[in-house]
Each structure stands twice: as C-alpha cells, then as structure tokens.
Design a protein around this motif. Structure first.
Motif, PDB file in Angstrom:
ATOM      1  N   ASP A 193       0.840  -1.216   0.000  1.00 39.31           N
ATOM      2  CA  ASP A 193       0.000   0.000   0.000  1.00 39.31           C
ATOM      3  C   ASP A 193       0.868   1.257   0.000  1.00 39.31           C
ATOM      4  N   LEU A 194       1.979   1.210   0.744  1.00 38.10           N
ATOM      5  CA  LEU A 194       2.913   2.342   0.744  1.00 38.10           C
ATOM      6  C   LEU A 194       3.509   2.528  -0.654  1.00 38.10           C
ATOM      7  N   PHE A 195       3.869   1.413  -1.289  1.00 39.39           N
ATOM      8  CA  PHE A 195       4.402   1.444  -2.661  1.00 39.39           C
ATOM      9  C   PHE A 195       3.381   2.107  -3.592  1.00 39.39           C
ATOM     10  N   LYS A 196       2.140   1.691  -3.478  1.00 42.79           N
ATOM     11  CA  LYS A 196       1.076   2.216  -4.348  1.00 42.79           C
ATOM     12  C   LYS A 196       0.836   3.714  -4.112  1.00 42.79           C
ATOM     13  N   THR A 197       0.656   4.089  -2.860  1.00 42.54           N
ATOM     14  CA  THR A 197       0.321   5.494  -2.588  1.00 42.54           C
ATOM     15  C   THR A 197       1.502   6.400  -2.936  1.00 42.54           C
ATOM     16  N   SER A 198       2.722   5.941  -2.693  1.00 47.64           N
ATOM     17  CA  SER A 198       3.888   6.776  -2.986  1.00 47.64           C
ATOM     18  C   SER A 198       4.031   7.016  -4.487  1.00 47.64           C
ATOM     19  N   ILE A 199       3.830   5.975  -5.288  1.00 51.93           N
ATOM     20  CA  ILE A 199       3.951   6.128  -6.746  1.00 51.93           C
ATOM     21  C   ILE A 199       2.789   6.953  -7.301  1.00 51.93           C
ATOM     22  N   GLU A 200       1.591   6.659  -6.847  1.00 54.33           N
ATOM     23  CA  GLU A 200       0.422   7.335  -7.432  1.00 54.33           C
ATOM     24  C   GLU A 200       0.331   8.804  -6.999  1.00 54.33           C
ATOM     25  N   ARG A 201       0.958   9.149  -5.878  1.00 55.67           N
ATOM     26  CA  ARG A 201       0.961  10.545  -5.429  1.00 55.67           C
ATOM     27  C   ARG A 201       1.894  11.398  -6.288  1.00 55.67           C
TER      28      ARG A 201
END
Ligand code: NI
Ligand code: MN
Length: 221
Positions: A193-201
């Motif tokens: 989830d951290l990977f996802k939110t960091s990239i998508e932000r």
C-alpha cells in the motif's frame, strides 16, 4: 490478453498463447495452468520448482536449459539481450542484478546469470523484472521496449524493497506497475500500500496490488 498473478513471482499470461513465468507457488501446484510455454528468470527454487514436473516447453538461459533438458524437459536456450519468438509471442531476456544457482538436493550448481523478460503478446508488452536489485539500465528497458506493464519485486532482503522499486518504476515508465515477490514469507514482508500510494501521489502511473490468483485484463496501448 489476461494476466493472472499466481503469487510470489509466478505469472500466467493468457492470450493467443498461455505463457507461465517462474513456475512456483507456495503450497500448491501449477498443473492446471496448462501453459504452451514456460519462461524462467533464474535457477532459484522459488522461480523454477515446478519446471521439471510441468515438463512443458521451457525457455531459459543456457545453463538452466541444459539442466532442464537433462531432466527430460523440452527446453530452449536464449541469453540476455536476445529475443526468442514462439508462434508470435516474443521473449526478450533482460539483465537482472541477482545470483542464479540451480538448487538440487540442498546444493547449488551453476545457473548462469539471473535475468528478466519483456514479453510481447497480442500487442501488449509485459516486463517481468525477475529477482533484482535496482540498476540504472532499467531506463534502457523502458526506452527500448516501452512495456505497458512492469512487474517489480518489492520484498527487500533478496531483491529491491519498496524504495528501490519506486525508482525502478520511474526508470521503466510503464503505465501499470504490479508489485511481486513480497509477503510470501516473513523474510520478504513489504508494504504494498505504501508502494502504491507513494507512486500514485507523485506520478501518472497506476499500481495494481493483486491477490494471488487474481486476473486482470490488459489492453494494447
Ligand atoms: Ni532468486
Ligand atoms: Mn526469488
């Protein structure tokens, strides 16, 4: 074309052909995947444990292809930088920063080098990075092959972790990124989830977190 993540680094691509990559799943077997072709990134057990049992046509680096052929598997060899085409499906072998021994009877024997693949089928290009640390030539893989989807290990310890895989995703520039090779065992736990939110932000890329067995539809760009 459909992409099914079977867990860990194991992937089934279903389109004009059925392609299975890195045949290993935890606590299961892959007999029902009925692949036309199997592709192996490197010799570690968590990437080729079922290659011999499946006994299907398999593409791998020469050291692994020879090993499989000696065990009765119809294996085709290729090497890093080259492309092998099977009935309209292309496999380009890419470098990976990792070790590569073949494991048998508790011992390791030479497995050549670790690799990844860019697979082209039905107009969709999928990059499976294999097990790897971050390396800046991932930019070349992005520039040259323009993958639509990138599957990147994020579990750390034996491969990139979340921080390195974020930079890898930026180097490659695929519009869809799928994290793999994490949470199979406690040693490679990672926060997808951290990977996802960091990239998508910070980018236009989309991260798809799949559950083992989940299938998504991919379309040509
Ligand atoms: Ni490995
Ligand atoms: Mn591995």
């Amino acid at each position: 074309m459909q992409l099914t993540w079977l867990g860990h680094a194991c992937l089934l691509l279903t389109g004009s052909k059925r392609v299975l990559i890195d045949p290993f799943i935890k606590d299961g077997c892959l007999g029902r995947t009925l692949p036309d072709l199997v592709a192996i990134t490197h010799g570690h057990d968590d990437h080729m444990a079922e290659a011999v049992a499946l006994g299907k046509k398999t593409i791998a680096i020469p050291e692994i292809a020879r090993y499989l052929a000696a065990h009765g598997v119809p294996a085709e060899s290729m090497n890093i930088g080259g492309t092998y085409t099977f009935d309209g499906v292309s496999f380009t072998m890419t470098p990976a920063m990792h070790s590569a021994s073949i494991e048998e009877g508790g011992l390791g024997c030479g497995g050549g080098a670790a690799a990844g693949f860019v697979i082209g089928m039905d107009g969709v290009r999928v990059y499976h990075a294999g097990d790897t640390g971050l390396f800046s030539d991932m930019k070349l893989i992005g520039e040259l092959y323009r993958p639509d989807v990138a599957l990147l290990p994020i579990g750390g310890r034996y491969t990139m972790g979340v921080t390195e895989a974020m930079m890898a995703a930026n180097f490659i520039g695929a519009k869809t990124v799928i994290p793999i090779h994490y949470n199979t065992w406690p040693k490679i736990s990672a926060d997808a989830d951290l990977f996802k939110t960091s990239i998508e932000r910070t980018t236009d890329m989309k991260v798809k977190i799949l559950i083992p067995g989940e299938t998504i539809e991919l379309s040509a760009s």
